[in-house]
Scaffold this motif. Structure first.
Motif, mmCIF file in Angstrom:
data_model
loop_
_atom_site.group_PDB
_atom_site.id
_atom_site.type_symbol
_atom_site.label_atom_id
_atom_site.label_comp_id
_atom_site.label_asym_id
_atom_site.label_seq_id
_atom_site.Cartn_x
_atom_site.Cartn_y
_atom_site.Cartn_z
ATOM 1 N N ILE A 1 98.989 75.881 155.745
ATOM 2 C CA ILE A 1 99.061 76.910 154.701
ATOM 3 C C ILE A 1 99.471 78.202 155.412
ATOM 4 O O ILE A 1 98.679 78.813 156.135
ATOM 5 C CB ILE A 1 97.694 77.099 153.995
ATOM 6 N N GLU A 2 100.743 78.572 155.252
ATOM 7 C CA GLU A 2 101.267 79.677 156.057
ATOM 8 C C GLU A 2 100.656 81.023 155.679
ATOM 9 O O GLU A 2 100.517 81.903 156.527
ATOM 10 C CB GLU A 2 102.796 79.725 155.935
ATOM 11 N N ASN A 3 100.277 81.190 154.417
ATOM 12 C CA ASN A 3 99.730 82.491 154.005
ATOM 13 C C ASN A 3 98.201 82.482 153.953
ATOM 14 O O ASN A 3 97.598 83.246 153.209
ATOM 15 C CB ASN A 3 100.307 82.900 152.642
ATOM 16 N N TYR A 4 97.577 81.610 154.767
ATOM 17 C CA TYR A 4 96.115 81.479 154.621
ATOM 18 C C TYR A 4 95.389 82.753 155.031
ATOM 19 O O TYR A 4 94.354 83.084 154.451
ATOM 20 C CB TYR A 4 95.594 80.260 155.405
ATOM 21 N N SER B 1 91.681 86.978 153.547
ATOM 22 C CA SER B 1 91.178 88.359 153.505
ATOM 23 C C SER B 1 90.753 88.729 152.086
ATOM 24 O O SER B 1 89.702 89.350 151.883
ATOM 25 C CB SER B 1 92.228 89.377 153.947
ATOM 26 N N VAL B 2 91.583 88.339 151.112
ATOM 27 C CA VAL B 2 91.235 88.656 149.719
ATOM 28 C C VAL B 2 89.919 87.966 149.341
ATOM 29 O O VAL B 2 89.019 88.578 148.744
ATOM 30 C CB VAL B 2 92.385 88.214 148.761
ATOM 31 N N LEU B 3 89.811 86.687 149.729
ATOM 32 C CA LEU B 3 88.605 85.915 149.360
ATOM 33 C C LEU B 3 87.356 86.484 150.046
ATOM 34 O O LEU B 3 86.281 86.560 149.445
ATOM 35 C CB LEU B 3 88.803 84.444 149.740
ATOM 36 N N ALA C 1 89.647 75.349 149.271
ATOM 37 C CA ALA C 1 88.394 75.082 148.543
ATOM 38 C C ALA C 1 87.894 76.359 147.867
ATOM 39 O O ALA C 1 87.484 76.337 146.688
ATOM 40 C CB ALA C 1 87.352 74.544 149.512
ATOM 41 N N HIS C 2 87.967 77.478 148.593
ATOM 42 C CA HIS C 2 87.458 78.738 148.012
ATOM 43 C C HIS C 2 88.347 79.228 146.866
ATOM 44 O O HIS C 2 87.850 79.810 145.896
ATOM 45 C CB HIS C 2 87.347 79.802 149.113
#
Ligand code: F6R
Length: 610
Positions: free
Chosen positions: A106-109, A114-116, A133-134
């Motif tokens: 997931i390249e933008n993980y 950070s948002v999560l 999952a989140h």
């Protein structure tokens, strides 16, 4: 790389998941895990650990899981975060209701994480997977399917996913883009898996999920959608290979079994592709007029398939008079290749899932090129990206080191070169017919070489102590030297270099002394005399020489320490024969050193990340 298996049905999930994982071991992994929904409560439960699947089985003996008819499991090949229990899959969300297994990146993980985190989500691992999952948890006010769909649209990169949710204990959701995933259809049960062998002794009815598709599975239902939510009618395929082909059948290793399958693979290919003296390349999807129209070819591939491509260059240029460039896929897309409407791109890949090769093909396609591929795995991503596909039908290759897939790729390249040369009238009918006759002899010459397995292994065992190997060849056996070196280093971990013999004096000769072993491919050809001169140069520096020579060449024995003979054939076909002793040398050295030849360290069978 990572392996996924998931189950929903009427049987106990755990044994199915563990058995399936074991069938995916060949893909390469460093940790494993399993998660089920405990149906009484219902709640999710996970067991995972570092190392081999037998560690997970041990753990399950002491920390068992309750009965369940739904679950997902995973073998992880580390990308983000070290191999460890915490980083092993499945991963869960804060509520502990959602479980995810994932293959790909997931390249933008980071940005999603950070948002999560700002929203209060607590992360346990260093993986990119955990964000999935989140994110699903974030969307959980929607129904399960919608929550997964919304999540997927936020992800960038390549992935295959399996997801379960304890509030929906009858449902398994799968999705893919870039990384392989299949659905197995059973009676009152359905499966997801990274590859067919994982489920083949349960069902031979499969759906090859396409890029950008998501599936909802229940025990008696499979629904497929696009990521945009549009319902899709999937194609159901019947797998043609047998369960036997994914077992060792009495051989010590899959690699050895696959080496011995080569006569059969080529016999079958030639009997279906050669009728009389006509070459039939069904699947190529190019008319003779189109084949005449190309003025250059570009071959893209990785590793062993790249070496096959290099041999392809020699034979296509020689037989068909078309100029051929060969690139490792990971370089191709960054070198601004000049592609015109008269360029034909040929991608070669056993798995058809190699991320670098897929990226190279997409790049070439975007520039308007026509794409054909040589591929072993039916329905793979590469096959779908290509305008035409030549399937090698070598059967599943389980050993990580490619053997039968390589010689099948070579054989297909000979057929393609012959086809091109006839269409373009570059060689006479007589020459073409003679070559076809010689090609059809190759399987029986393979049998003759394989009869000497023991004596070749003896040579390997006697030389297994060398700490460094050089492999030398010339002309179309220069790629054979590269392949011999790759085979040895990947399964024995001995540093090995392949070189064009003529290049030796420009550097590698500095390596040579009595502590180095040099494998010289000195078969009968136009460059034989020059190869002999190189052998003399090594000899005078006391290098230990193992020669691969043509039967009848008695004089070479005086110049070298060991000789492995191959039967005489048309010099143009020698890369096909030379491959076998090179594979057996690598195999015997690696086994003598106690290495795990079928699952060498750090390697993955299907390299699904760039
Ligand atoms: C070496 C080997 C690898 C693969 C390479 C490409 O024995 O197997 O070098 O050849 O990873 O894989 P495919 O052919 O699946 O694209």
């Amino acid at each position: 790389m990572c392996g996924i298996i998931g189950y929903v049905g009427h049987q106990q999930a755990l044994p199915i998941l563990i058995e399936g994982l074991k069938k995916l071991e060949y893909r390469g992994y460093d940790s494993s895990g399993v998660g089920i929904i405990c149906l009484d409560e219902p709640k999710i439960m996970i067991r995972k650990c570092e190392g081999k699947i037998c560690n997970l089985q041990e753990l399950l003996k002491t920390h068992g899981l309750p009965e369940s008819t739904i679950g997902i499991s995973h073998t992880r090949w580390a990308t983000h975060g070290v191999p460890s229990r915490v980083n092993a899959h499945p991963h869960s969300d804060c509520s502990g209701k959602i479980l995810v297994v994932h293959n790909g990146i997931i390249e933008n993980y980071q940005e999603l994480k950070s948002v999560l985190v700002k929203k209060g989500h607590k992360f346990l691992s260093q993986t990119d997977t955990e964000v999935i999952a989140h994110l699903i948890e974030e969307h959980s006010e929607k129904d399960f399917l919608t929550a997964v769909q919304k999540t997927i649209r936020q992800l960038r990169g390549a992935f295959a996913l399996g997801v379960i949710h304890s509030d929906h204990p009858e449902t398994l959701i799968a999705a893919r883009i870039g990384s392989p995933l299949i659905i197995g259809l059973g009676k009152n049960e359905n499966f997801i898996a990274s590859d067919v062998p994982a489920i083949l002794d349960r069902t031979a009815k499969v759906i090859y999920l396409k890029d950008g598709e998501l599936a909802l599975l229940r025990k008696n239902l499979v629904q497929v959608y696009t990521f945009a939510g549009k319902s899709v009618r999937p194609k159901i395929d019947q797998v043609s290979f047998t369960v036997g082909s994914v077992h060792k059948e009495g051989f010590a290793h899959f690699m050895l079994k696959e080496i011995h399958e080569q006569p059969n693979v080529l016999t079958q290919m030639f009997s279906s592709r050669i009728k009389g003296f006509q070459i039939h390349l069904e699947g190529l999807q190019l008319t003779d007029a189109e084949l005449k129209g190309f003025d250059q070819m570009m071959i893209v591939a990785c590793g062993t398939a790249y070496h096959a491509g290099l041999v392809g260059k020699y034979i296509i240029e020689k037989l068909a008079g078309i100029s051929v460039a060969v690139d490792v896929s990971s370089e191709f897309r960054y070198r601004s290749p000049i592609i015109t409407p008269k360029t034909l791109i040929l991608a070669i890949s056993q798995s058809g899932e190699t991320a670098d090769t897929l990226a190279a093909v997409k790049e070439a396609k975007a520039k308007g090129a026509k794409i054909i591929s040589i591929c072993n795995v039916l329905g793979s991503s590469l096959a779908r990206e290509s305008d035409g596909v030549l399937y090698t039908h070598a059967g599943p290759e389980i050993g990580v080191a490619s053997t039968k897939a390589y010689t099948a790729q070579l054989a297909m390249l000979y057929l393609l070169a012959l086809k091109l040369s006839r269409v373009r009238k570059k060689i006479s009918r007589k020459t073409s017919q003679e070559l076809i006759k010689d090609l059809k002899e190759i399987p029986s010459l393979y049998q003759r070489i394989l009869k000497h397995t023991q004596s070749i292994s003896r040579i390997g065992h006697d030389n297994a102590h060398f700490g460094c190997f050089l492999f030398l060849g010339r002309n179309l056996n220069f790629p054979s030297a590269l392949e011999g070196a790759l085979k040895l280093k990947e399964i024995s971990y001995i540093p090995a270099e392949g070189y064009a013999a003529g290049e030796m004096k420009h550097g590698p000769i500095a390596l040579i002394d009595e502590y180095r072993a040099v494998v010289c491919i000195a078969v009968q050809s136009d460059t034989y005399e020059k190869m002999i001169s190189n052998i003399e140069e090594i000899r005078s520096r006391r290098g230990k020489i193992i020669a691969i020579a043509t039967e009848g060449d008695d004089s070479i024995k005086e110049r070298v320490h060991e000789v492995i003979y191959i039967p005489s054939t048309n010099p143009l076909l020698t890369p096909l024969l030379v491959a076998l002793p090179l594979q057996l040398i690598a195999y015997s050295i690696a086994t003598k050193r106690g290495c795990d030849v079928d699952q060498p360290r750090n390697l993955a069978k299907s390299v699904t990340v760039e």
